[in-house]
Design a protein around this motif. Structure first.
Motif, PDB file in Angstrom:
ATOM      1  N   ILE A   1       9.030  -1.774   0.356  1.00  0.00           N
ATOM      2  CA  ILE A   1      10.015  -2.392   1.128  1.00  0.00           C
ATOM      3  C   ILE A   1       9.322  -3.084   2.379  1.00  0.00           C
ATOM      4  O   ILE A   1       8.728  -2.658   3.179  1.00  0.00           O
ATOM      5  N   ARG A   2      10.127  -4.364   2.105  1.00  0.00           N
ATOM      6  CA  ARG A   2       9.811  -5.259   3.283  1.00  0.00           C
ATOM      7  C   ARG A   2      10.566  -5.621   4.259  1.00  0.00           C
ATOM      8  O   ARG A   2      10.365  -5.560   5.643  1.00  0.00           O
TER       9      ARG A   2
ATOM     10  N   ASN B   1       9.038 -11.697  -7.675  1.00  0.00           N
ATOM     11  CA  ASN B   1       8.747 -10.505  -7.719  1.00  0.00           C
ATOM     12  C   ASN B   1       9.301  -9.662  -6.441  1.00  0.00           C
ATOM     13  O   ASN B   1       9.157  -8.528  -6.434  1.00  0.00           O
ATOM     14  N   ILE B   2      10.020 -10.572  -5.891  1.00  0.00           N
ATOM     15  CA  ILE B   2      10.722  -9.820  -4.744  1.00  0.00           C
ATOM     16  C   ILE B   2      12.325  -9.549  -4.913  1.00  0.00           C
ATOM     17  O   ILE B   2      12.940 -10.788  -5.205  1.00  0.00           O
TER      18      ILE B   2
ATOM     19  N   VAL C   1      12.703  -5.462  -1.587  1.00  0.00           N
ATOM     20  CA  VAL C   1      11.640  -4.642  -2.195  1.00  0.00           C
ATOM     21  C   VAL C   1      10.509  -5.750  -2.737  1.00  0.00           C
ATOM     22  O   VAL C   1      10.973  -6.735  -3.550  1.00  0.00           O
ATOM     23  N   ASP C   2       9.302  -5.631  -2.616  1.00  0.00           N
ATOM     24  CA  ASP C   2       8.250  -6.509  -3.034  1.00  0.00           C
ATOM     25  C   ASP C   2       7.635  -6.055  -4.030  1.00  0.00           C
ATOM     26  O   ASP C   2       6.948  -4.818  -3.890  1.00  0.00           O
ATOM     27  N   PHE C   3       7.639  -6.244  -5.481  1.00  0.00           N
ATOM     28  CA  PHE C   3       6.915  -5.666  -6.423  1.00  0.00           C
ATOM     29  C   PHE C   3       5.323  -6.478  -6.790  1.00  0.00           C
ATOM     30  O   PHE C   3       4.966  -6.292  -7.830  1.00  0.00           O
TER      31      PHE C   3
ATOM     32  N   ILE D   1       6.350   2.669  -0.025  1.00  0.00           N
ATOM     33  CA  ILE D   1       6.164   2.363  -1.443  1.00  0.00           C
ATOM     34  C   ILE D   1       6.868   3.136  -2.169  1.00  0.00           C
ATOM     35  O   ILE D   1       6.591   4.556  -2.029  1.00  0.00           O
ATOM     36  N   ILE D   2       7.759   2.741  -2.970  1.00  0.00           N
ATOM     37  CA  ILE D   2       8.433   3.621  -3.785  1.00  0.00           C
ATOM     38  C   ILE D   2       8.393   3.078  -5.455  1.00  0.00           C
ATOM     39  O   ILE D   2       8.139   1.996  -5.531  1.00  0.00           O
TER      40      ILE D   2
END
Length: 152
Positions: free
Chosen positions: A114-115, A79-80, A124-126, A99-100
């Motif tokens: 966004i990491r 998920n990243i 981006v980590d979902f 957080i987008i």
């Protein structure tokens, strides 16, 4: 009349608060005074979360801690994603911690955190923001309805 106890088929209306291991509040349904509603066994909560509700009745309060696997799961490396910085603009700048909401092909939105920003690559980590964390849940049961037919 006997109070209605939560069982495997109950419909439950409840308030909840989620606390992180350091005691800080992560979420609460009381903030907007919108209680949560679930049907036991519908898959919206983990089996261990549901086990903690069994036997409670309207008016009950209970606090319980859940391991990450029983709350929001462990972070999944799949998920990243690494996206090109050109996908971000003035309205959605690539800033660490932001957080987008990303629109999916089916039109639904999925929030990502966004990491890392390195050159033209944005990580981006979902995963759910609370995944991988041991959490304490405080629940206040408001209403319990059981779907069994009443025997007269």
């Amino acid at each position: 009349m006997m109070p209605v106890l939560i069982n495997d088929n109950s419909e439950v209306v409840f308030h909840f608060s989620i606390k992180l291991s350091d005691g800080s509040a992560a979420d609460s349904s009381k903030v907007h005074n919108k209680p949560a509603k679930l049907v036991m066994g519908d898959g919206s909560l983990t089996a261990n979360f549901e086990k903690c509700l069994l036997g409670l009745k309207a008016g009950d309060n209970k606090s319980f801690a859940l391991e990450p696997e029983d709350a929001f799961g462990m972070p999944n490396p799949d998920n990243i994603y690494h996206l090109d910085r050109t996908k971000f603009g003035a309205e959605t700048p690539a800033q660490v911690g932001a957080i987008i909401a990303f629109t999916q092909p089916d039109g639904s939105e999925l929030p990502g955190i966004i990491r890392e920003v390195a050159g033209e690559s944005v990580t981006v980590d979902f995963n759910h923001p609370l995944s991988g964390q041991k959490l304490t849940f405080d629940v206040e049961i408001i209403e319990v309805k059981n779907s069994e037919a009443t025997i007269s």
